[in-house]
Design a protein around this motif. Structure first.
Motif, PDB file in Angstrom:
ATOM      1  N   THR A  84      40.288  72.287   5.448  1.00  0.00           N
ATOM      2  CA  THR A  84      40.636  72.864   4.041  1.00  0.00           C
ATOM      3  C   THR A  84      41.715  71.892   3.560  1.00  0.00           C
ATOM      4  OG1 THR A  84      42.621  74.065   5.310  1.00  0.00           O
ATOM      5  CG2 THR A  84      40.308  75.316   5.138  1.00  0.00           C
ATOM      6  N   TYR A  85      42.040  71.860   2.101  1.00  0.00           N
ATOM      7  CA  TYR A  85      42.806  71.531   1.383  1.00  0.00           C
ATOM      8  C   TYR A  85      43.366  72.393   0.541  1.00  0.00           C
ATOM      9  CZ  TYR A  85      45.344  68.660  -1.888  1.00  0.00           C
ATOM     10  OH  TYR A  85      46.242  67.942  -2.845  1.00  0.00           O
ATOM     11  N   GLU A  86      44.759  72.679   0.434  1.00  0.00           N
ATOM     12  CA  GLU A  86      45.260  73.606  -0.572  1.00  0.00           C
ATOM     13  C   GLU A  86      46.126  72.898  -1.433  1.00  0.00           C
ATOM     14  OE1 GLU A  86      47.304  76.861   1.433  1.00  0.00           O
ATOM     15  OE2 GLU A  86      45.538  77.251   2.669  1.00  0.00           O
TER      16      GLU A  86
ATOM     17  N   GLN B 176      43.426  76.551  15.305  1.00  0.00           N
ATOM     18  CA  GLN B 176      43.460  76.689  13.868  1.00  0.00           C
ATOM     19  C   GLN B 176      44.833  75.944  13.694  1.00  0.00           C
ATOM     20  OE1 GLN B 176      42.653  80.049  11.855  1.00  0.00           O
ATOM     21  NE2 GLN B 176      44.876  80.446  11.631  1.00  0.00           N
TER      22      GLN B 176
ATOM     23  N   THR C  53      37.674  78.283  -3.453  1.00  0.00           N
ATOM     24  CA  THR C  53      38.427  79.289  -3.759  1.00  0.00           C
ATOM     25  C   THR C  53      39.604  79.156  -4.776  1.00  0.00           C
ATOM     26  OG1 THR C  53      40.116  79.559  -1.952  1.00  0.00           O
ATOM     27  CG2 THR C  53      37.639  80.318  -1.673  1.00  0.00           C
TER      28      THR C  53
ATOM     29  N   GLU D 161      35.210  82.464  -5.663  1.00  0.00           N
ATOM     30  CA  GLU D 161      34.982  81.776  -4.615  1.00  0.00           C
ATOM     31  C   GLU D 161      33.406  81.338  -4.889  1.00  0.00           C
ATOM     32  OE1 GLU D 161      36.444  84.235  -0.895  1.00  0.00           O
ATOM     33  OE2 GLU D 161      35.530  85.416  -2.324  1.00  0.00           O
TER      34      GLU D 161
ATOM     35  N   THR E  97      47.397  73.394  10.635  1.00  0.00           N
ATOM     36  CA  THR E  97      47.847  72.707   9.341  1.00  0.00           C
ATOM     37  C   THR E  97      48.057  71.475   9.688  1.00  0.00           C
ATOM     38  OG1 THR E  97      50.100  73.444   9.093  1.00  0.00           O
ATOM     39  CG2 THR E  97      48.513  74.735   8.234  1.00  0.00           C
TER      40      THR E  97
ATOM     41  N   THR F 195      41.908  76.379  -3.155  1.00  0.00           N
ATOM     42  CA  THR F 195      41.678  75.949  -1.694  1.00  0.00           C
ATOM     43  C   THR F 195      40.002  75.369  -1.500  1.00  0.00           C
ATOM     44  OG1 THR F 195      43.109  77.585  -0.741  1.00  0.00           O
ATOM     45  CG2 THR F 195      41.445  76.535   0.765  1.00  0.00           C
TER      46      THR F 195
ATOM     47  N   TYR G 189      42.971  73.048   9.343  1.00  0.00           N
ATOM     48  CA  TYR G 189      41.562  73.001  10.171  1.00  0.00           C
ATOM     49  C   TYR G 189      41.439  74.318  10.854  1.00  0.00           C
ATOM     50  CZ  TYR G 189      44.946  71.986  14.096  1.00  0.00           C
ATOM     51  OH  TYR G 189      45.998  72.272  14.837  1.00  0.00           O
TER      52      TYR G 189
ATOM     53  N   THR H  46      37.131  73.756   1.058  1.00  0.00           N
ATOM     54  CA  THR H  46      36.597  74.342   2.498  1.00  0.00           C
ATOM     55  C   THR H  46      35.463  73.173   2.647  1.00  0.00           C
ATOM     56  OG1 THR H  46      37.613  76.335   2.474  1.00  0.00           O
ATOM     57  CG2 THR H  46      36.149  75.511   4.291  1.00  0.00           C
TER      58      THR H  46
ATOM     59  N   TYR I  60      35.718  73.584  10.523  1.00  0.00           N
ATOM     60  CA  TYR I  60      35.860  73.146   9.094  1.00  0.00           C
ATOM     61  C   TYR I  60      37.276  72.574   8.616  1.00  0.00           C
ATOM     62  CZ  TYR I  60      37.680  77.796   8.412  1.00  0.00           C
ATOM     63  OH  TYR I  60      38.585  79.171   8.587  1.00  0.00           O
TER      64      TYR I  60
ATOM     65  N   HIS J 275      31.276  77.596   7.644  1.00  0.00           N
ATOM     66  CA  HIS J 275      31.998  78.668   7.206  1.00  0.00           C
ATOM     67  C   HIS J 275      31.270  79.772   6.562  1.00  0.00           C
ATOM     68  CE1 HIS J 275      32.597  75.868   3.953  1.00  0.00           C
ATOM     69  NE2 HIS J 275      32.676  76.744   3.004  1.00  0.00           N
TER      70      HIS J 275
END
Length: 466
Positions: A177-179, A150, A228, A237, A152, A184, A159, A186, A175, A190
């Motif tokens: 992710t974007y923050e 995992q 989330t 969420e 960034t 966040t 990821y 996803t 998966y 997940h």
């Protein structure tokens, strides 16, 4: 001949003159003046040598101008090693160790290996002992064998890719992710926000297996898109999901909307968590194939002592749950309940119930960790690597699962459980688990078993997770 060589030759010649000859031709006054002059020459030689050495250093250094100069610094408190290139402004790279190496670079790139190895030894015995129930006796298995990575990426992306290698290669998490601040997003396979214990890692649970309803009601990772959002003390969420990635090839086309909201606060040094979740699912091609069942709190026993079998006419599933937890120093308590309602086309709609209540206490100066709506692993206060005892914890739980309603008799299970957990260092745990399980309305679910009976289960787990 250069100045440096001439001076050294003069001093050497003076030193080689016979002492008697000097004594015959030089008076005491002249001798004193000569010695003084020699001392001056010696000082000048030293000065010239120093200057020449300096010139040599500059010449050598001039050849290195433009070459990369690497510097390595280590933060003793964090265990971070930084490698930086100053000459051409290349990004620095840091190495951190948290059970496995984590590599971070400028611009947002990072990567960290992830993995867990869980191995179980179990024993099941029936009550009374005269019963001959499948699965009795000793058994063992590798419960989980997962590895992956995992990290960034630039632009606030992340990821995670984890696979289980016990039975071939099966993806568990896969998966992106974007923050963006408190938000966040996803996308991929997940969890679907089923509840506190289900969302908490199996590395950090209080018992060898989670509460009975989590597996019985089919909680699993699915492919979907979710979001989330942290709003002050609330965590929101929600998402839309289809099937587990391993079931997509079978033509399943279920669709669900899942959501969870949780609230946290601190009252008189006591951490409080409250939450609820809801899940609405169209079963799609899974019609007539949904069923709820569960093993006796050990995965190496394949017998299901509680089982609805296939539920005829099932079209939709609605499940919802409540959760509450408190952490006060070394003590914690947590309770969860969940209901699963099945809509059927031609028959009455059953609603099944599951829930548990648990209390635990650290015998050592440690506390249960919590972050982002889930429980986390303990950070050992006095690890054995420093000559300490590690973290010792005891837990007690009552767990109930009722699969009897609307003409469906899947049995009811009441479990009385205790566990002892030793965590010598942060990434290693050993669990000892005891459970007494009492069954009712269980006639013919397991061949040879009466309507009401009990079993005792002892489990031992060795665990490495990073």
């Amino acid at each position: 001949m250069n100045i440096k060589s001439s001076l050294i030759a003069c001093v050497s010649l003076a030193a080689l003159l016979p002492i008697n000859a000097i004594a015959q031709t030089i008076t005491d006054e002249d001798l004193g003046a000569l010695i003084k002059r020699i001392n001056q020459l010696e000082q000048e030689v030293r000065s010239l040598r120093s200057e020449l050495d300096s010139v040599g250093s500059k010449q050598v250094g001039s050849k290195q101008v433009g070459l990369a100069q690497k510097e390595q610094k280590q933060d003793q408190n964090k265990g971070v090693i930084v490698i930086k290139d100053d000459s051409d402004d290349e990004p620095s790279v840091s190495f951190n160790w948290k059970g496995a190496p984590e590599i971070k670079g400028d611009g947002g790139w990072s990567v960290k290996p992830k993995g867990r190895v869980l191995y179980d030894f179990n024993n099941l015995s029936s009550v009374p002992s005269s019963l001959d129930i499948p699965g009795e006796g000793l058994s063992s298995e590798a419960r989980r064998l997962r590895f992956g990575i995992q990290g960034t990426m630039p632009g606030s992306f992340g990821y995670k890719l984890i696979a289980d290698y016990l039975d071939g290669v099966k993806l568990t998490d896969a998966y992106f992710t974007y923050e963006d601040g408190p938000l966040t997003l996803t996308l991929g396979q997940h969890n679907t926000f089923q509840g506190l214990e289900e969302l908490s890692s199996s590395n950090d649970t209080s018992f060898v297996e989670r509460a009975a309803y989590t597996d019985a009601f089919g909680f699993e990772r699915r492919v979907g898109l979710s979001a989330t959002y942290q709003l002050n003390d609330f965590l929101l969420e929600g998402g839309v999901f289809t099937d587990n990635i391993d079931d997509l090839d079978d033509g399943n086309n279920s669709f669900s909307v899942d959501g969870r909201v949780s609230y946290t606060t601190v009252i008189d040094d006591t951490f409080i968590h409250l939450g609820s979740s809801v899940h609405v699912r169209d079963l799609g091609n899974e019609i007539d194939s949904i069923r709820y069942r569960q093993r006796p709190f050990v995965h190496s026993v394949n017998t299901r002592f509680i089982n609805t079998d296939d539920i005829s006419g099932a079209t939709d599933e609605l499940s919802y749950g409540l959760e509450a937890a408190a952490i006060a120093g070394r003590f914690h308590v947590v309770a969860e309940t969940h209901w699963a309602h099945v809509a059927r086309s031609e028959f009455a709609d059953p609603t099944f119930f599951g829930g548990s209540i648990e209390a635990g206490y650290y015998l050592t100066q440690d506390t249960r960790e919590y972050k982002g709506g889930v429980f986390k692993g303990v950070k050992v206060n006095d690890p054995v690597s420093n000559g300490g005892t590690g973290a010792w914890q005891i837990n007690f739980r009552f767990d109930r699962l009722d699969l009897v309603d609307a003409g469906i008799v899947g049995g009811a299970q009441d479990a009385y459980m205790a566990s002892l957990i030793w965590t010598p260092v942060n990434e290693v745990r050993f669990l000892f688990n005891y459970a007494h399980l009492s069954y009712t309305d269980a006639l013919n679910i397991v061949e040879g078993a009466p309507n009401d009976f009990s079993v005792n289960v002892i489990g031992l787990r060795g665990q490495l997770g990073f």
